[in-house]
Each structure stands twice: as structure tokens, then as C-alpha cells.
Design an enzyme around this catalytic site. Structure first.
Site, short mmCIF file in Angstrom:
data_model
loop_
_atom_site.label_atom_id
_atom_site.label_comp_id
_atom_site.label_asym_id
_atom_site.label_seq_id
_atom_site.Cartn_x
_atom_site.Cartn_y
_atom_site.Cartn_z
N ASP A 35 -4.57 -11.94 4.57
CA ASP A 35 -4.41 -10.49 4.41
C ASP A 35 -4.11 -9.89 5.79
O ASP A 35 -4.73 -10.26 6.79
CB ASP A 35 -5.67 -9.86 3.82
CG ASP A 35 -5.42 -8.45 3.32
OD1 ASP A 35 -5.45 -8.24 2.10
OD2 ASP A 35 -5.18 -7.54 4.18
N ILE A 36 -3.17 -8.94 5.81
CA ILE A 36 -2.74 -8.37 7.09
C ILE A 36 -3.82 -7.46 7.69
O ILE A 36 -3.82 -7.23 8.89
CB ILE A 36 -1.40 -7.61 6.89
CG1 ILE A 36 -0.60 -7.55 8.17
CG2 ILE A 36 -1.61 -6.24 6.28
CD1 ILE A 36 0.85 -7.15 7.96
N ASN A 96 -7.77 -6.00 -7.94
CA ASN A 96 -7.63 -4.61 -8.35
C ASN A 96 -6.44 -4.49 -9.29
O ASN A 96 -5.43 -5.18 -9.10
CB ASN A 96 -7.41 -3.72 -7.12
CG ASN A 96 -8.57 -3.79 -6.15
OD1 ASN A 96 -9.73 -3.70 -6.55
ND2 ASN A 96 -8.27 -3.98 -4.87
N GLU A 104 -2.87 -1.46 -4.65
CA GLU A 104 -1.80 -0.95 -3.77
C GLU A 104 -0.50 -1.72 -3.96
O GLU A 104 0.58 -1.14 -3.87
CB GLU A 104 -2.24 -1.04 -2.31
CG GLU A 104 -3.35 -0.06 -1.97
CD GLU A 104 -3.97 -0.31 -0.60
OE1 GLU A 104 -3.40 -1.11 0.18
OE2 GLU A 104 -5.02 0.27 -0.33
N VAL A 105 -0.60 -3.01 -4.16
CA VAL A 105 0.61 -3.84 -4.28
C VAL A 105 0.70 -4.34 -5.73
O VAL A 105 -0.19 -5.07 -6.19
CB VAL A 105 0.56 -5.04 -3.30
CG1 VAL A 105 1.84 -5.87 -3.44
CG2 VAL A 105 0.39 -4.56 -1.87
N HIS A 109 -2.68 -10.28 -7.24
CA HIS A 109 -3.24 -11.01 -6.10
C HIS A 109 -4.76 -11.03 -6.22
O HIS A 109 -5.38 -10.07 -6.64
CB HIS A 109 -2.82 -10.41 -4.76
CG HIS A 109 -3.01 -8.93 -4.65
ND1 HIS A 109 -2.17 -8.02 -5.25
CD2 HIS A 109 -3.95 -8.19 -4.01
CE1 HIS A 109 -2.59 -6.80 -4.99
NE2 HIS A 109 -3.67 -6.87 -4.24
N HIS A 111 -8.08 -11.42 -4.00
CA HIS A 111 -8.64 -11.39 -2.64
C HIS A 111 -9.78 -12.40 -2.59
O HIS A 111 -10.71 -12.33 -3.41
CB HIS A 111 -9.24 -10.03 -2.31
CG HIS A 111 -8.30 -8.87 -2.31
ND1 HIS A 111 -7.85 -8.28 -1.14
CD2 HIS A 111 -7.73 -8.17 -3.32
CE1 HIS A 111 -7.06 -7.25 -1.45
NE2 HIS A 111 -6.98 -7.17 -2.76
P1 AMP Z 1 -4.78 -4.12 -3.25
O1 AMP Z 1 -5.29 -2.78 -2.84
O2 AMP Z 1 -5.76 -4.92 -4.03
O3 AMP Z 1 -3.42 -4.01 -3.92
O4 AMP Z 1 -4.61 -4.95 -1.93
C1 AMP Z 1 -3.41 -5.08 -1.21
C2 AMP Z 1 -3.72 -5.91 0.00
O5 AMP Z 1 -2.51 -6.37 0.54
C3 AMP Z 1 -4.44 -5.14 1.12
O6 AMP Z 1 -5.67 -5.82 1.42
C4 AMP Z 1 -3.45 -5.18 2.29
O7 AMP Z 1 -4.09 -5.32 3.54
C5 AMP Z 1 -2.63 -6.42 1.94
N1 AMP Z 1 -1.27 -6.43 2.49
C6 AMP Z 1 -0.34 -5.45 2.41
N2 AMP Z 1 0.80 -5.85 2.99
C7 AMP Z 1 0.60 -7.12 3.42
C8 AMP Z 1 1.39 -8.08 4.10
N3 AMP Z 1 2.65 -7.81 4.47
N4 AMP Z 1 0.85 -9.29 4.39
C9 AMP Z 1 -0.42 -9.56 4.04
N5 AMP Z 1 -1.22 -8.70 3.40
C10 AMP Z 1 -0.73 -7.49 3.10
#
Ligand code: AMP
Length: 127
Positions: A35-36, A96, A104-105, A109, A111
Site C-alpha cells: 500500500d502506498i 471496503n 476509494e479504489v 482489494h 488489505h
Molecule cells: P480503499 O479505501 O479500501 O479503497 O483503499 C484504497 C487503498 O489503496 C488505500 O489504502 C491507498 O493508500 C491505496 N493506494 C492508492 N493508490 C495506490 C497506489 N498507486 N499504490 C498502492 N496503493 C495505493
């Protein structure tokens, strides 16, 4: 209602090789990467390579091979990163989904977070 996958999401771009990632494990069906913005000493994201929006989309529509591979990779990452629950103090696996889940994405995924005590998952006052 059907799930709608957005090919412009950042994990789709990672899978296409358009932006870099710090890969932890990779198979034909699954990618795991750092995770970034890590929330703990270990914070790895495990994603399927297929176009799945969320946990429930993946669980409903992915093939048995994709689902099995995804979980085997996740277990291997736990072992290799020193958070496996049989030999260490354990970890948290979180996913999530949607607006209420604050996803967010929009690419499924998981975690994997560990390496320190994580506290309760939700505060009781939030119920
Ligand atoms: P969520 O809120 O569960 O969708 O989590 C999205 C996660 O993606 C967050 O923990 C971010 O820090 C992570 N994230 C976003 N962009 C990147 C990226 N380019 N590389 C790695 N992790 C990312």
C-alpha cells in the site's frame, strides 16, 4: 442490478503496467503489492487480476480457480511478511465496498495489515 467496472481506476492501471507498484507476490490470477500509504509496519494489498469491483462481486462471479488462488496468495503473503496468525501476534484483513464502506479504489482489494496492535475494528459509539 449489475456491477460496473471502471477501467480507469488506479489498480487497473497498475495491472496494465501504466503505473509502478512494489510487488510482493504475483500469479496468473492475483497481484499483491505494498500500500502506498501504509497504516502499519505491514500493509499489503491483494487484488485479483480480473475486473471485479468489490468483495461481493468477486465472491459471486469469479471462477473457483481465481478465488482459490487469491486466498492462497493472501495466506502466503501473511506467512512471508511475518504476520501469520499461527506463529505471530496476527493481523487484520479488511475490504471496503461502496460508499458506506468508504471504498476509494473500485477494484476489489484485500488489505492485509499487521506488525503492531491494531485496536478494535470499529468504535462501539459508531454502531
Ligand atoms: P480503499 O479505501 O479500501 O479503497 O483503499 C484504497 C487503498 O489503496 C488505500 O489504502 C491507498 O493508500 C491505496 N493506494 C492508492 N493508490 C495506490 C497506489 N498507486 N499504490 C498502492 N496503493 C495505493
Amino acid at each position: 442490478m449489475a456491477w460496473t467496472y471502471d477501467d480507469a481506476n488506479i489498480f487497473a492501471r497498475i495491472l496494465r503496467g501504466e503505473i509502478p507498484n512494489r510487488t510482493v507476490a504475483e500469479t496468473d490470477h492475483t497481484l499483491a503489492f505494498e500500500d502506498i500509504q501504509p497504516q502499519a509496519p505491514v500493509h499489503v494489498l491483494v487484488i485479483p487480476k480480473g475486473r471485479y469491483v468489490s468483495f461481493d462481486h468477486f465472491a459471486a462471479e469469479a471462477s473457483d480457480a481465481e478465488i482459490a488462488d487469491f486466498h492462497r496468495v493472501a495466506a502466503r503473503v501473511c506467512r512471508e511478511r511475518g504476520i501469520a496468525s499461527d506463529t505471530t501476534e496476527g493481523f487484520r484483513a479488511i475490504t471496503n465496498a461502496g460508499a458506506h464502506g468508504v471504498q476509494e479504489v473500485p477494484h476489489y482489494h484485500l488489505h492485509l495489515i499487521g506488525g503492531r496492535p491494531l485496536g478494535r475494528m470499529l468504535a462501539k459509539a459508531d454502531a
